[in-house]
Design a protein around this motif. Structure first.
Motif, PDB file in Angstrom:
ATOM      1  N   ALA A 161      46.751  44.307  46.409  1.00  0.00           N
ATOM      2  CA  ALA A 161      47.775  44.690  45.429  1.00  0.00           C
ATOM      3  C   ALA A 161      47.308  44.333  44.020  1.00  0.00           C
ATOM      4  O   ALA A 161      47.430  45.151  43.094  1.00  0.00           O
ATOM      5  CB  ALA A 161      49.099  44.009  45.745  1.00  0.00           C
ATOM      6  N   ARG A 162      46.762  43.154  43.841  1.00  0.00           N
ATOM      7  CA  ARG A 162      46.258  42.738  42.526  1.00  0.00           C
ATOM      8  C   ARG A 162      45.127  43.646  42.062  1.00  0.00           C
ATOM      9  O   ARG A 162      45.043  43.983  40.879  1.00  0.00           O
ATOM     10  CB  ARG A 162      45.775  41.296  42.570  1.00  0.00           C
ATOM     11  N   GLN A 163      44.245  44.030  42.984  1.00  0.00           N
ATOM     12  CA  GLN A 163      43.135  44.920  42.632  1.00  0.00           C
ATOM     13  C   GLN A 163      43.642  46.287  42.174  1.00  0.00           C
ATOM     14  O   GLN A 163      43.138  46.846  41.201  1.00  0.00           O
ATOM     15  CB  GLN A 163      42.181  45.093  43.811  1.00  0.00           C
ATOM     16  N   ILE A 164      44.622  46.819  42.868  1.00  0.00           N
ATOM     17  CA  ILE A 164      45.189  48.123  42.497  1.00  0.00           C
ATOM     18  C   ILE A 164      45.837  48.044  41.123  1.00  0.00           C
ATOM     19  O   ILE A 164      45.603  48.903  40.264  1.00  0.00           O
ATOM     20  CB  ILE A 164      46.193  48.607  43.574  1.00  0.00           C
ATOM     21  N   ILE A 165      46.633  47.013  40.894  1.00  0.00           N
ATOM     22  CA  ILE A 165      47.292  46.845  39.598  1.00  0.00           C
ATOM     23  C   ILE A 165      46.254  46.665  38.493  1.00  0.00           C
ATOM     24  O   ILE A 165      46.351  47.296  37.429  1.00  0.00           O
ATOM     25  CB  ILE A 165      48.288  45.668  39.627  1.00  0.00           C
ATOM     26  N   SER A 166      45.268  45.846  38.727  1.00  0.00           N
ATOM     27  CA  SER A 166      44.228  45.610  37.732  1.00  0.00           C
ATOM     28  C   SER A 166      43.456  46.890  37.423  1.00  0.00           C
ATOM     29  O   SER A 166      43.228  47.231  36.254  1.00  0.00           O
ATOM     30  CB  SER A 166      43.271  44.527  38.222  1.00  0.00           C
ATOM     31  N   ASP A 167      43.070  47.620  38.457  1.00  0.00           N
ATOM     32  CA  ASP A 167      42.311  48.856  38.269  1.00  0.00           C
ATOM     33  C   ASP A 167      43.117  49.874  37.460  1.00  0.00           C
ATOM     34  O   ASP A 167      42.613  50.443  36.487  1.00  0.00           O
ATOM     35  CB  ASP A 167      41.915  49.440  39.624  1.00  0.00           C
ATOM     36  N   HIS A 168      44.360  50.107  37.848  1.00  0.00           N
ATOM     37  CA  HIS A 168      45.186  51.084  37.139  1.00  0.00           C
ATOM     38  C   HIS A 168      45.620  50.576  35.765  1.00  0.00           C
ATOM     39  O   HIS A 168      45.844  51.383  34.861  1.00  0.00           O
ATOM     40  CB  HIS A 168      46.400  51.484  37.984  1.00  0.00           C
ATOM     41  N   GLY A 169      45.744  49.269  35.615  1.00  0.00           N
ATOM     42  CA  GLY A 169      46.091  48.710  34.312  1.00  0.00           C
ATOM     43  C   GLY A 169      44.946  48.837  33.320  1.00  0.00           C
ATOM     44  O   GLY A 169      45.165  49.118  32.136  1.00  0.00           O
ATOM     45  N   GLN A 170      43.725  48.664  33.787  1.00  0.00           N
ATOM     46  CA  GLN A 170      42.553  48.749  32.912  1.00  0.00           C
ATOM     47  C   GLN A 170      42.027  50.171  32.757  1.00  0.00           C
ATOM     48  O   GLN A 170      41.436  50.511  31.732  1.00  0.00           O
ATOM     49  CB  GLN A 170      41.440  47.855  33.454  1.00  0.00           C
ATOM     50  N   HIS A 171      42.224  51.002  33.778  1.00  0.00           N
ATOM     51  CA  HIS A 171      41.714  52.376  33.780  1.00  0.00           C
ATOM     52  C   HIS A 171      42.815  53.327  34.229  1.00  0.00           C
ATOM     53  O   HIS A 171      42.729  53.929  35.300  1.00  0.00           O
ATOM     54  CB  HIS A 171      40.508  52.497  34.714  1.00  0.00           C
TER      55      HIS A 171
END
Length: 140
Positions: free
Chosen positions: A7-17
């Motif tokens: 979940a953190r990876q998905i949020i981080s990925d979509h938040g940054q890109h």
């Protein structure tokens, strides 16, 4: 429910890109901001034949607001308006802690943990509220 690290990876990925960024010329749009944290988002929605034919956004803010907007564009583009409304209702209930994560939401389930963070709920709902306003302007 997704494992917390995923979940953190998905949020981080979509938040940054973020995906789905940009304007749609001539399409109804709505701009909202969250003065508490400075998040801003504008959502454009083009409706054709009872479907959300195109959905895009611009804005700035925290990873949660940007990830939510990005994931929203991916999850809803091309869907019939009735399904858009149903998914919006499920998403809102999940974020508000009123319903458990729903597998029908796909990667949006990554934002289910926001339900425990009352101050961050507004961040996760901002783009969705802008979408509802844009659809109202579009007659959808």
């Amino acid at each position: 429910m997704l494992p917390e690290t995923l979940a953190r990876q998905i949020i981080s990925d979509h938040g940054q890109h973020p995906r789905g960024q940009g304007e749609i010329a001539g399409a109804p749009h709505a701009a909202l901001d969250n003065p508490g944290c400075g998040d801003q988002v504008t959502v454009w929605a083009r409706v054709e034949g009872g479907r959300l034919a195109e959905l895009r956004f611009t804005g700035r803010g925290c990873a949660i607001s940007q990830a939510s907007a990005s994931l929203m564009t991916l999850a809803l583009t091309g869907k019939p308006l009735a399904e858009v409304r149903a998914l919006t209702t499920r998403y809102r209930a999940m974020v508000m802690g009123e319903a458990p994560p729903d597998p029908a939401l796909g990667d949006l389930v990554a934002l289910s943990g926001v339900s425990r963070l009352h101050a961050r709920r507004k961040c996760a709902l901002l783009a969705w509220q802008a979408l509802e306003a844009a659809l109202a302007d579009a007659g959808g």
